[in-house]
Design a protein around this motif. Structure first.
Motif, PDB file in Angstrom:
ATOM      1  N   TYR A 119       0.847  -1.185   0.000  1.00 58.28           N
ATOM      2  CA  TYR A 119       0.000   0.000   0.000  1.00 58.28           C
ATOM      3  C   TYR A 119       0.888   1.242   0.000  1.00 58.28           C
ATOM      4  CZ  TYR A 119       1.153   0.269   4.997  1.00 58.28           C
ATOM      5  OH  TYR A 119       1.819   0.354   6.185  1.00 58.28           O
ATOM      6  N   PHE A 120       0.259   2.400  -0.119  1.00 54.28           N
ATOM      7  CA  PHE A 120       1.007   3.651  -0.065  1.00 54.28           C
ATOM      8  C   PHE A 120       0.288   4.645   0.824  1.00 54.28           C
ATOM      9  CE2 PHE A 120      -2.015   4.261  -3.460  1.00 54.28           C
ATOM     10  CZ  PHE A 120      -2.376   5.594  -3.392  1.00 54.28           C
ATOM     11  N   THR A 133      -4.535   0.951  -0.820  1.00 58.40           N
ATOM     12  CA  THR A 133      -3.836  -0.157  -1.444  1.00 58.40           C
ATOM     13  C   THR A 133      -3.706   0.118  -2.936  1.00 58.40           C
ATOM     14  OG1 THR A 133      -5.931  -1.324  -1.740  1.00 58.40           O
ATOM     15  CG2 THR A 133      -4.657  -1.829   0.250  1.00 58.40           C
ATOM     16  N   TRP A 134      -2.824  -0.606  -3.573  1.00 55.25           N
ATOM     17  CA  TRP A 134      -2.662  -0.471  -5.020  1.00 55.25           C
ATOM     18  C   TRP A 134      -3.832  -1.149  -5.717  1.00 55.25           C
ATOM     19  CZ3 TRP A 134       0.996   2.893  -5.920  1.00 55.25           C
ATOM     20  CH2 TRP A 134       2.067   2.990  -5.049  1.00 55.25           C
ATOM     21  N   GLN A 142      -2.309  -9.628 -10.059  1.00 54.84           N
ATOM     22  CA  GLN A 142      -1.327  -8.845  -9.320  1.00 54.84           C
ATOM     23  C   GLN A 142      -1.998  -7.818  -8.412  1.00 54.84           C
ATOM     24  OE1 GLN A 142       1.828  -9.737  -9.491  1.00 54.84           O
ATOM     25  NE2 GLN A 142       1.307 -11.250 -11.061  1.00 54.84           N
ATOM     26  N   ALA A 143      -1.432  -7.672  -7.185  1.00 57.76           N
ATOM     27  CA  ALA A 143      -1.988  -6.713  -6.229  1.00 57.76           C
ATOM     28  C   ALA A 143      -0.909  -5.825  -5.615  1.00 57.76           C
ATOM     29  CB  ALA A 143      -2.723  -7.453  -5.121  1.00 57.76           C
ATOM     30  N   HIS A 144       0.333  -5.958  -6.072  1.00 58.14           N
ATOM     31  CA  HIS A 144       1.435  -5.179  -5.519  1.00 58.14           C
ATOM     32  C   HIS A 144       2.034  -4.262  -6.591  1.00 58.14           C
ATOM     33  CE1 HIS A 144       1.353  -8.754  -2.863  1.00 58.14           C
ATOM     34  NE2 HIS A 144       1.686  -7.878  -1.916  1.00 58.14           N
ATOM     35  N   ARG A 203       4.963   7.657   1.651  1.00 59.74           N
ATOM     36  CA  ARG A 203       5.671   6.523   2.222  1.00 59.74           C
ATOM     37  C   ARG A 203       5.026   5.256   1.698  1.00 59.74           C
ATOM     38  NH1 ARG A 203       6.179   6.667   8.447  1.00 59.74           N
ATOM     39  NH2 ARG A 203       3.932   6.329   8.318  1.00 59.74           N
ATOM     40  N   PHE A 204       5.834   4.338   1.246  1.00 61.76           N
ATOM     41  CA  PHE A 204       5.331   3.108   0.666  1.00 61.76           C
ATOM     42  C   PHE A 204       5.627   1.947   1.603  1.00 61.76           C
ATOM     43  CE2 PHE A 204       6.376   6.062  -2.638  1.00 61.76           C
ATOM     44  CZ  PHE A 204       5.301   5.994  -3.497  1.00 61.76           C
ATOM     45  N   ALA A 205       4.644   1.090   1.810  1.00 58.58           N
ATOM     46  CA  ALA A 205       4.831  -0.062   2.688  1.00 58.58           C
ATOM     47  C   ALA A 205       5.539  -1.161   1.925  1.00 58.58           C
ATOM     48  CB  ALA A 205       3.482  -0.570   3.181  1.00 58.58           C
ATOM     49  N   THR A 206       6.672  -1.567   2.405  1.00 57.65           N
ATOM     50  CA  THR A 206       7.438  -2.610   1.745  1.00 57.65           C
ATOM     51  C   THR A 206       8.235  -3.378   2.777  1.00 57.65           C
ATOM     52  OG1 THR A 206       9.079  -3.075   0.044  1.00 57.65           O
ATOM     53  CG2 THR A 206       9.351  -1.040   1.254  1.00 57.65           C
TER      54      THR A 206
END
Length: 232
Positions: free
Chosen positions: A82-83, A97-98, A104-106, A219-222
Motif C-alpha cells: 500500500y502507499f 492499497t494499489w 497482481q496486487a502489488h 511513504r510506501f509499505a514494503t
C-alpha cells in the motif's frame, strides 16, 4: 490513409528501435514475441546505472507475467502492499492499497538501472547494438534507412522512437521544438531517504495553491528498504 496495424501484421517485419531504455527494451520484448525481427540501437557505448527509482504498478507486472519475464523483474525489485501520502510534517493525508489487476496486487519498487538491466537480460543475444547514435532517417523504396554517427547504416520496415526527451526520431520526423512548451511547468519528484528504517519522498508540485501544498511526502509499505523511487 493510415491503417491500424494488427498483431499478425507484425510477424516477420524488420523493426528498428532507437533507444535501449526501459521503453525501448520493453517494446523489443513485446514485438519479438509477436514474431518481428527486432534490432535495438542505443547511443551509449555501455549501459550505466542512471536515474532514480520507479514503481511498477499491478497492471504492468501482469503484462510482464504474460510476457514470461515476471520473475526476472521481481528478483530485483521489492513488492509494496500500500502507499501513504503525508504532509511535510508527517501528518497523514491518505492511505490506500494499489489497484489490483489480473493476478497482481502489488506495486514493485525498483531502481531504473536494475529495471533496464533486467529487461535487456531477457532479450536475445545480438538484438541490442550499443554505440549507435542515430544521425538521420530517410525513406527509400518504402523502407526506412537509418544512418548512425559511427558510419553504420541499417534498414527497417518500421522504426520505433524510444530515444528520450531529446529524441532524434521525433526531430527527424516531426519537429525540433521538443515535447514541452517553455510555459509549461513540469512536476518534479524527489525521493531522499531520511532514516535507516523509513523511506520518504517529497514532490515539488510547482503550485502554491492552499489546496495543493508545495511539498508533500509519500511513504510506501514494503518489506525491505528500497532505493528511492517515483511513480510513473
Amino acid at each position: 490513409m493510415i491503417h491500424a496495424m494488427k498483431s499478425e501484421d507484425i510477424k516477420n517485419l524488420n523493426i528498428a528501435i532507437i533507444g535501449a531504455g526501459y521503453g525501448g527494451a520493453a517494446a523489443a520484448k513485446a514485438l519479438s514475441l509477436l514474431g518481428a525481427n527486432v534490432n535495438v540501437y542505443e547511443q551509449a557505448s555501455q549501459m550505466r546505472e542512471v536515474g532514480a527509482g520507479i514503481g511498477l504498478r499491478p497492471a504492468t507486472m501482469d503484462r510482464f507475467s504474460t510476457w514470461g519475464i515476471f520473475d526476472a523483474i521481481a528478483k530485483v525489485s521489492s513488492p509494496s502492499d500500500y502507499f501513504e501520502i503525508l504532509t511535510a510534517t508527517g501528518e497523514p493525508i491518505m492511505k490506500d492499497t494499489w489497484p489490483e489487476f489480473g493476478g497482481q496486487a502489488h506495486t514493485y519498487l525498483i531502481h531504473r538501472g536494475d529495471f533496464i538491466e533486467a529487461l535487456l537480460g531477457v532479450l536475445p543475444e545480438g538484438m541490442v547494438h550499443l554505440g549507435h547514435k542515430l544521425e538521420s532517417i530517410e525513406e527509400r523504396d518504402g523502407r526506412s534507412v537509418l544512418s548512425f554517427t559511427n558510419g553504420n547504416i541499417a534498414e527497417a520496415d518500421l522504426v520505433v522512437g524510444a530515444d528520450g526527451i531529446k529524441s532524434v526520431v521525433r526531430e527527424q520526423l516531426f519537429s525540433d521544438k521538443g515535447p514541452c512548451s517553455p510555459e509549461s511547468t513540469p512536476t518534479v519528484w524527489s525521493f531522499p531517504p531520511t532514516t535507516p528504517t523509513d523511506w520518504w519522498s517529497t514532490t515539488t508540485c510547482g503550485c502554491t495553491s492552499a489546496r495543493a501544498p508545495r511539498s508533500i511526502c509519500c511513504r510506501f509499505a514494503t518489506g525491505t528498504r528500497c532505493p528511492s523511487t517515483s511513480l510513473p
